[in-house]
Design a protein around this motif. Structure first.
Motif, PDB file in Angstrom:
ATOM      1  N   ALA A   1      10.835 -25.914  14.440  1.00 21.45           N
ATOM      2  CA  ALA A   1      10.540 -25.260  15.714  1.00 21.45           C
ATOM      3  C   ALA A   1      11.633 -24.313  16.174  1.00 21.45           C
TER       4      ALA A   1
ATOM      5  N   ARG B   1       7.357 -24.700  22.233  1.00 17.97           N
ATOM      6  CA  ARG B   1       6.862 -23.409  22.711  1.00 17.97           C
ATOM      7  C   ARG B   1       6.325 -23.491  24.141  1.00 17.97           C
TER       8      ARG B   1
ATOM      9  N   THR C   1       4.111 -22.898  14.607  1.00 21.92           N
ATOM     10  CA  THR C   1       3.351 -22.949  15.863  1.00 21.92           C
ATOM     11  C   THR C   1       2.227 -23.967  15.836  1.00 21.92           C
TER      12      THR C   1
END
Length: 424
Positions: free
Chosen positions: A47, A170, A105
């Protein structure tokens, strides 16, 4: 300073999940049936930008070292566990980076597959090889059992934890553009139903479930699917992890449908983790497919908006005519250009009704001739009645589109309508 903060956060998360693993699966052996901590390191690597990897690996090493020392493992062995975390997580992250761009993602099924087979699986296999070799070198006699248990517990535990970190890395607080309140509320209901059903299922004694225990395990999957559709990857990962904790803790207490009876993986804790992982991956796959569909719809709408703006700026109408059915689809501001909304121009006869009677047969004949075209451009000019009744010149350029087998698919064209000032 940023690397230090990252290292501390990773180490704290690692130790926290290590204690959770200890709570439900403590063992003096080299491998436990539950091991969630490794997912923290891999998830953070997948990430984060590459420049933060050193801080993440340092945090993983420190977390493994501290926890091993807490268990009163020798200093040498404790450092060894830290090295295993660095090697396995780093190697797995590099494998993933070769197959898909990072940061990850989880918005596409391909990313989920890469994380499973190029991330969690190599991490578990490399760690098991090192740990088993270490076990044998220090006089251990259970090499096969150590290898099998290490692979299974690390593979499952990593896939329960790493997606949570990847999905939530995110997350940003936004004033607008997120889910609607109705969507959030519906997702909250689905989440509550999922967690409630998991609690009812796994908090019961095995004999209280009777012969329905295995059948009841299918219920939470339906609620997870709803969570995935309503809350996406972030809600799915967090909800699935919470459900996995409920299942593991209760199974460790001898409750739930997996606490007794035959086990395919040889241990109830492994069995229940695999069940929880199957639910989590199902939800993630649904969320990824739904995200792809939503992304495609947004892109299609953006293309349509740009196309409408382009043809509108040049007083153009785009049309698609199916000669077999006579159906006509018109795109553009037909109401503003010819006085008839596009949704009312549903067949060729509707369009020809705008053409003056003296030109109608000629225009209709040219449309019929276009059916025999082989893809070449065919242009003609004629007049149509405008919004005020005035005749406006039209430049009509079309061509026939054929399928791979030569059959006519559609006749598509662009009609440019001149303004009343030009016509005058």
């Amino acid at each position: 300073m940023r690397h230090i903060v990252v290292a501390v956060l990773v180490a704290l998360a690692y130790v926290a999940l290590a204690f959770v693993s200890k709570l439900v699966a403590y063992s003096p052996a080299d491998a436990w049936t539950v091991w969630l901590a490794s997912g923290v390191v891999l998830g953070a690597l997948l990430a984060a930008p590459r420049e933060l990897w050193w801080g993440i690996l340092a945090g993983g090493f420190a977390g493994a070292l501290v926890f091993a020392l807490y268990l009163e493992v020798s200093v040498v062995d404790a450092h060894g566990y830290g090295v295993i975390e660095v090697i396995t997580a780093g190697a797995a992250a590099l494998c993933v980076s070769k197959l898909t761009p990072l940061p990850l993602t989880l918005a596409r099924p391909r990313e989920l597959a890469v994380m499973i087979f190029a991330g969690a699986l190599p991490l578990a296999l490399i760690g098991a090889l090192i740990a088993t070799g270490w076990h044998v070198a220090t006089g251990g006699k259970a090499a096969a059992a150590t290898f099998e248990l290490w692979v299974l517990s690390n593979f499952i535990g990593t896939l329960l934890v790493a997606p949570v970190i990847v999905a939530w890395s995110r997350f940003r607080v936004r004033r607008s553009g997120g889910m609607t309140m109705a969507q959030f509320a519906a997702g909250a209901v689905a989440c509550a139903l999922f967690l409630g059903s998991m609690h009812l299922l796994f908090d019961a004694k095995p004999d209280a479930l009777g012969g329905m225990g295995e059948s009841l395990t299918y219920g939470p999957i339906v609620f997870m699917a709803l969570v995935a559709l309503l809350w996406g990857a972030q809600g799915t990962t967090l909800t699935a992890f919470a459900g996995a904790l409920i299942a593991m803790v209760n199974t460790a207490q001898g409750e739930g449908p997996f606490a007794t009876g035959p086990s395919l993986l040889g241990d109830p804790e492994l069995e229940v983790q695999m069940y929880a992982l199957a639910i989590a991956l199902t939800g993630l796959l649904i969320a990824a497919l739904d995200a792809g569909q939503r992304r495609a719809m947004r892109e299609a709408k953006a293309w349509q908006t740009r196309f409408d703006a382009a043809i509108g700026a040049h007083r153009m109408l785009a049309y698609e005519w199916d000669p077999a059915s006579g159906r006509l689809v018109v795109t553009g501001d037909a109401g503003g250009l010819v006085g008839v909304p596009a949704e009312r121009l549903t067949n060729l006869a509707d369009w020809l009704s705008l053409v003056p009677a003296e030109d109608r047969d000629r225009v209709a004949t040219r449309f019929d001739e276009r059916v025999r075209g082989r893809g070449e451009s065919d242009a003609m000019t004629y007049h149509v009645a405008g919004p005020g009744g005035a005749l406006l010149p039209v430049s009509d350029d079309a061509r026939a589109i054929r399928d791979h087998d030569g059959q006519l698919h559609r006749v598509v064209g662009i009609a440019r309508v001149a303004s009343a000032a030009v016509a005058a």
